[in-house]
Each structure stands twice: as C-alpha cells, then as structure tokens.
Design an enzyme around this catalytic site. Structure first.
Site, mmCIF file in Angstrom:
data_model
loop_
_atom_site.group_PDB
_atom_site.id
_atom_site.type_symbol
_atom_site.label_atom_id
_atom_site.label_comp_id
_atom_site.label_asym_id
_atom_site.label_seq_id
_atom_site.Cartn_x
_atom_site.Cartn_y
_atom_site.Cartn_z
ATOM 1 N N ASP A 284 0.869 -1.169 0.000
ATOM 2 C CA ASP A 284 0.000 0.000 0.000
ATOM 3 C C ASP A 284 0.917 1.234 0.000
ATOM 4 O O ASP A 284 2.148 1.128 0.099
ATOM 5 C CB ASP A 284 -0.951 -0.016 1.209
HETATM 6 C C1 NOJ Z 1 -3.994 3.982 0.124
HETATM 7 C C2 NOJ Z 1 -5.180 3.079 0.291
HETATM 8 O O1 NOJ Z 1 -5.094 2.397 1.523
HETATM 9 C C3 NOJ Z 1 -5.318 2.051 -0.827
HETATM 10 O O2 NOJ Z 1 -6.559 1.402 -0.676
HETATM 11 C C4 NOJ Z 1 -5.201 2.692 -2.160
HETATM 12 O O3 NOJ Z 1 -5.359 1.726 -3.176
HETATM 13 C C5 NOJ Z 1 -3.852 3.384 -2.256
HETATM 14 N N1 NOJ Z 1 -3.786 4.415 -1.223
HETATM 15 C C6 NOJ Z 1 -3.607 3.987 -3.632
HETATM 16 O O4 NOJ Z 1 -4.415 5.064 -3.853
#
Ligand code: NOJ
Length: 664
Positions: A284
């Site tokens: 993430d």
């Molecule tokens: C953080 C989020 O937790 C995740 O769900 C998302 O896909 C990413 N950012 C990318 O935007």
C-alpha cells in the site's frame, strides 16, 4: 453417448492444458531473455510504482518521473486516467528506455470508473453476484477505455466495526459472502482473458486484516488469533486469489505483531505456499517507509525486510529504488530475491498483453464511445435500486403514490449532487449525478412536491474543515442561518401530506481516514428530523450512509426508513424507482447496525459464551449489559420489502455446503 462425451471433455481439457503450457513456456522464454539483458538497476526499477496524483506531506514522492522512466527505474504509474497523457508516458518507456518495457497504469477504480455504482457496502447488500460482476465489468470497460490496465480493487477486508470509515469500501462482516463478492469482482474486472484491451488487472486488498483496526480507528494496530484469521478474515483474499486476481496489496497494519508488509508468513507461507498465488504483491501507499515508524529500522532495513517477506512492488515510497542495490552489495538481500520480484512483475505485464501491444488500451477514440453510455447508466440505476435496504415501513406508507398526496422533500441531501457518488470516485463526476429531486421529477412527474433544505449537513465548522481535506468545498455552510433553514422547512412541510427527509452522511464522512466515534446522523440534521417528526405528519427517512449508523431514535419516530447508502451516478432515479414502487426494495444488510456505539464490535457470527444471553438484560451474571440489550437494532441479513414474504422449511444442501465452504 455418455462415453463419447467424456472422451471429448478429456480431449478438450488436454488441449487447453497443452495450450496453457505452451503459453507459459513462451512467457518464460521471453522473460528469461529479458532478465538476462537487464542490469540490477533496471530490475529494481521494475519494482518501483510511482504516483502522479495527490501525495501526503512528509513522504518520499515520485519526482523526476520522466528521467526515471528513461533510465528504466519505473515499473508502473498510478493516479491519472487521461489516455492522452498516459500514451505519451508509455511512449517514453517504449521509445526512450533501453529495454522498452511497457508500464502499468493503475488507479483506484473502486465502485465504477466514470459511471459510478453504489459504494461496495451497498453493492454487497444486493447479494446478487450477477449485478456485482456486471458493475465490475462496466468499470473495467470504462477504465480501460481511458488507458488504465490495473485497478486497486476489490477491497475484501472483513469489518465488524462501523466506526471504521472504510467499512464503506468492503462487503461487510461475512466471510462467505465476502468471498463470493471477491470472486465476482475479479471475474468482472479481468474478464475471461487478461490480455484483452478491455480487461483490467485486479488488485485484492488490503492483505491482511486491515478491517480489524482496533477501535475502528484507521491505520490502527490489529491483534487477532490465527483461528479468527483463518475462519473469518482470510477467506475473501483467498477467494480472490482462486479467482485469478493478478495482484494483491499489503495492508498497513501488523499481523501477529509484524507489519503485513514485512510479514513472510503472510506473504510467502500463506499466500504463495498455501494458496498458490501466482501474481505479484504490491505494497500500500508508502507502507514500506511506514515500517520505520512501526519501529523496524531505517529505510534500507525495512525495504530489505519487505523484499525478503515476498513483496514485489513498492508503491510510491521508493525504498526499493533507493536502497536495494546497497542491500545487495552488503549481502542483506540476494540477487535471487530481486530476480524473483522482477520476474513476477514482468509476468503480469506479459499476461496483460503489454509486451504484445503496449498501446492496446491507449486508444483515444474509445472514451467518447464507451464512457457513461446510456446502457452503463441504466445498469447503475438497476444495481443501485437493488442495493437499498428498507429498514422500516409502518402501515405500508411506502411505496408512495405518484399522484394524489402532496410530498415535502426536506434535507441537505435532497437537492444535492455532490454526495450521491460516495467515497473513492476518482473518475466519477458528481455534476453528472442525478439528485433525489431530479429523480422524483423523472419518475413521478405529476406528483405535487415541495422542497426545503432544512439544515446544513453539519453546523460544526471544525468538522467541515476536516471533511474538506482535499481543499474542495465538499461540505459547506449555507449562507442562510440554521434557524431560517429550519423555519423554511417547517413552513414547507406544513403544506404537505407526507414528509420525506433525505438525510445522513456526506460522501466524505466515510472512506479512508474517516473513522468516527459518533455514528449517528449529524446533530444539525437530527435536530431537523426531530422538528419534522413533531409536526405529526408521517416522516419517511431516506438515509444516505457509508456505514451502519446508530438509529434507535429514528427507528422509534419515523414512519419508514429506506437506507440508500451512497447510490452512485443514478442515485435520484434509483431512489425514486423504489420510493414509488417501480422496484421492490430487496437489499439486505451485510453489516450489523448496532443500537449504540457501546455494543461495538457487534456481528452475527460470534462464538457462544459459557453464560449465554437469554434475551433479557435484567439477568445478573450473564454475558450482557446493565443498560442495553445485546441485540442489534438491525441484524445482519435484515431488510424488508413491499410484499410480505416468509422464509420457511429451509434446508441445508449438505454436499453443496461442504463443497462451497471449504476450510483453508
Ligand atoms: C492507500 C489506500 O489504503 C489504498 O486502498 C489505495 O489503493 C492506495 N492508497 C492507492 O491510492
């Protein structure tokens, strides 16, 4: 005859297997050849995912992207859905980098791309895998038309805590339903062949247990038994893997006290060895860097830990890019670890058809033909109307007649476009959504209606400030004072036979980093509702929400409650379809609605205790509260319709049960 069929089936299976093996051999040969040509830096470059969009302060971000692409230091990019721009970027990779390796283009396409469907928690309430898959297929069609080849979806985190704002992005509390939805979403996104130009690679997230953040506070720590993991929390990720999800995203939290992103048991033993996952693992957003704050060491240390755990791609943080070579030189990671991660990224690109045609999804003529088509909007309306959950309907006040009575629509969400789409809609355009008032006019054009705003979404200016974090005026204070708004609403309601109060959460009240400790309807709106109820006229509550709310007062005082979540682009039309009875509400809750915050976590599939609750909270020394029943206000599975029905003589199909509920 039967024998001939069996022989034919065997023959077909044999031929398919042969073709698959030949394809695999071709892919292997291509990638082996490429790996031989790649320098260590170029291999590490493939593990780097850069962002084009918003970046939280204080984190390492993607600078000098063009230079990096030319130098072979970028494997993929996310954040844009502009096909012209992406084509230009792909051209840089294909024409100016030494080895001409195509890039991934990713985005959070969560519940639709341009045509927005209900938030996932609403979509889950349809319990209809056909509709779920259809919504993902349309999302993939639209997203690939705009140049994307990868989505960070589905989110399949089981959640039992409605304080957690991201409960809106998931499917609720049930592992079996969550698994079926995970599969349907993967099928919808990826289609039958990942290399087609309308197939979008799925990324199942957030592996693992992100939905179990303590106290429902986003990014908080998690502590869970292995049995709870295997029985409740892990099955949906596994199901997505079985459905062939091309990638999986690590979660920010710890699992067994080790951050998921450095957790080898999770990323290798379970994911690859037990479940046979063949895709790649992406972190993430800056999850590697954040492991320093977890206390695991400096960027070099945490980057090496992530790679060795089984992580293949680093989202945004550039820990891999800036430290892996040093770790290799110092013997902290092996060449084989880097090769393996790089191979997995290249394999995904091969399977997506990018080596065959890097521009396959970068066709500028597609958006005009494929985005927000009447068919897509029709599907969004159909899906939304099937996601609504009728929580109460006293004296059959709903459906409303399309003529005859006069109806006052009151509330800050009644004539509102901004909040129709819900959280996480990067490609969604709220201006193109249908408001409730517009939907009512479309479906019941002859009905005598009145409208009054009645209140702000909230009067709390510091709350408004936090809701408007992205510097867009999402929630605003009306220049008219709250007192005048209320007075106008009461005057308007006095003219009507029935009041429909359209209230609830704005889109920015749920989603990432949007945990709440008070999960009631915001005070300003609750006050409005109380005044409307005092008129003595029947009040129908149309409730927008990204999470289960506490609604004891509303349940006691409103004639009907229709929970519509955040329905998406076709919100108003779908709501009117149900309000006026063209569609019978059929949604059923997939997350328990508690009576109060104090009952949380509250979910249906809890274990028995040695002192079971006997239905009364007056009993001493039983597992209960002094001041509340244990029962939820609206349990998992709840939802009524306009026609009375009963479930009876239910039978369990034992063989099918065991076939479907295969334990890990
Ligand atoms: C953080 C989020 O937790 C995740 O769900 C998302 O896909 C990413 N950012 C990318 O935007």
């Amino acid at each position: 005859m039967k024998r001939t069929n069996t022989i034919l089936l065997c023959l077909c299976t044999f031929l398919l297997l042969q073709t698959a093996t030949a394809q695999d051999a071709k892919m292997k040969a291509h990638i082996d050849g490429l790996l031989k040509k790649m320098t260590v830096d170029e291999k590490i470059g493939q593990l780097n995912l850069v962002v084009t969009g918003y970046v939280p302060t204080g984190t390492t971000v993607s600078a000098d992207t063009e230079k990096k692409i030319i130098a072979g230091q970028v494997g993929g990019m996310f954040g844009s859905h502009d096909p012209v721009r992406m084509k230009a970027i792909q051209k840089i990779a294909m024409e100016k980098s030494r080895l001409k390796i195509p890039l991934f283009f990713g985005l959070d396409v969560i519940h639709g791309h341009r045509t927005i469907f209900p938030i996932p928690l609403g979509l889950a309430a349809t319990w209809d895998m056909g509709l779920v898959e259809k919504s993902a297929r349309i999302a993939a069609q639209e997203a690939t038309a705009e140049g994307l080849n990868w989505t960070f979806s589905p989110m399949v985190d089981i959640a039992r805590d409605p304080r957690w704002g991201r409960i809106s992005e998931g499917n609720g509390e049930d592992p079996y339903l969550g698994s079926q939805i995970a599969k349907a979403m993967v099928r919808g996104y990826q289609g039958d062949d990942l290399s087609k130009n309308n197939s979008l690679m799925a990324c199942v997230k957030h592996y693992a247990l992100y939905g179990a953040a303590e106290a429902g506070r986003d990014y908080n720590t998690v502590d869970m038994s292995r049995s709870a993991m295997y029985n409740y929390y892990l099955p949906p990720y596994k199901a997505a893997v079985e459905a062939g999800a091309g990638s999986i995203m690590t979660s920010f939290n710890v699992v067994d006290e080790v951050p998921a992103t450095a957790n080898r048991w999770l990323m290798t033993d379970v994911l690859r060895n037990q479940w046979g996952f063949k895709g790649f693992v992406v972190t993430d957003y800056t999850a590697i860097n954040e492991m320093s704050a977890h206390g695991l060491g400096d960027l070099q240390t945490v980057s090496a830990l992530a790679l060795k755990a089984g992580v293949d791609m680093d989202m945004v943080g550039e820990g891999f890019l800036t430290t892996l070579k040093k770790s290799l030189d110092e013997g902290k990671v092996k060449m084989a670890d880097i090769d393996l991660a790089c191979r997995r990224i290249l394999e995904a690109k091969w399977k997506m058809g990018l080596f065959k045609d890097a521009y396959g999804r970068l066709d500028e003529s597609r958006p005009a033909k494929e985005i927000m088509t009447p068919e897509n909007r029709k599907a969004a309306r159909e899906v939304a109307s099937h996601s609504f959950v009728l929580l109460k309907n006293d004296k059959q006040i709903l459906p409303l007649a399309k003529t005859g009575k006069t109806v006052a629509f009151v509330g800050p969400l009644a004539d509102n476009h901004r909040d129709m789409l819900g959280t996480w809609v990067i490609g969604g355009e709220w201006e193109k959504s249908v408001s409730v008032m517009e939907g009512v006019k479309n479906v019941a054009p002859k009905l005598a209606t009145f409208y009054a705003k009645g209140s702000n979404i909230t009067d709390d200016t510091s709350f408004i400030h936090r809701l408007n974090f992205f510097n867009q005026p999402r929630v605003t204070l009306d220049p008219i004072s709250p007192e005048t708004l209320l007075r106008n609403a009461l005057e308007t309601s006095a003219k009507a036979d029935i009041i429909v109060a359209v209230l609830g959460e704005s889109e920015s009240m749920s989603g990432e980093s949007s945990s709440r400790t008070d999960i009631g309807i915001p005070e300003s709106q609750r006050k409005l509702l109380e005044e409307l109820v005092k008129t003595g006229k029947p009040v129908v509550l149309v409730l927008f929400t990204g999470r289960p709310l506490t609604l004891e007062w509303e349940d006691a005082h409103c004639a009907a409650i229709l929970n519509v979540w955040a329905p998406g682009t076709e919100a108003g039309n779908a709501i009117a379809d149900v309000l006026f009875g063209d569609v019978n509400p059929s949604g059923k809750l997939t997350a328990t609605f508690p009576r109060s915050i104090g009952q949380i976590p509250l979910y249906y599939n809890h274990k028995p205790t040695g002192r079971p609750y006997n239905g009364s909270y007056q009993t001493k020394f039983q597992s209960n509260y002094l001041d509340s029943s244990n029962d939820p206000l609206f349990p998992f599975g709840y939802g009524i319709g306009y026609s009375p029905f009963v479930y009876e003589e239910m039978m369990l199909n034992i063989p099918q049960f065991w076939e479907e509920v295969h334990l890990i």
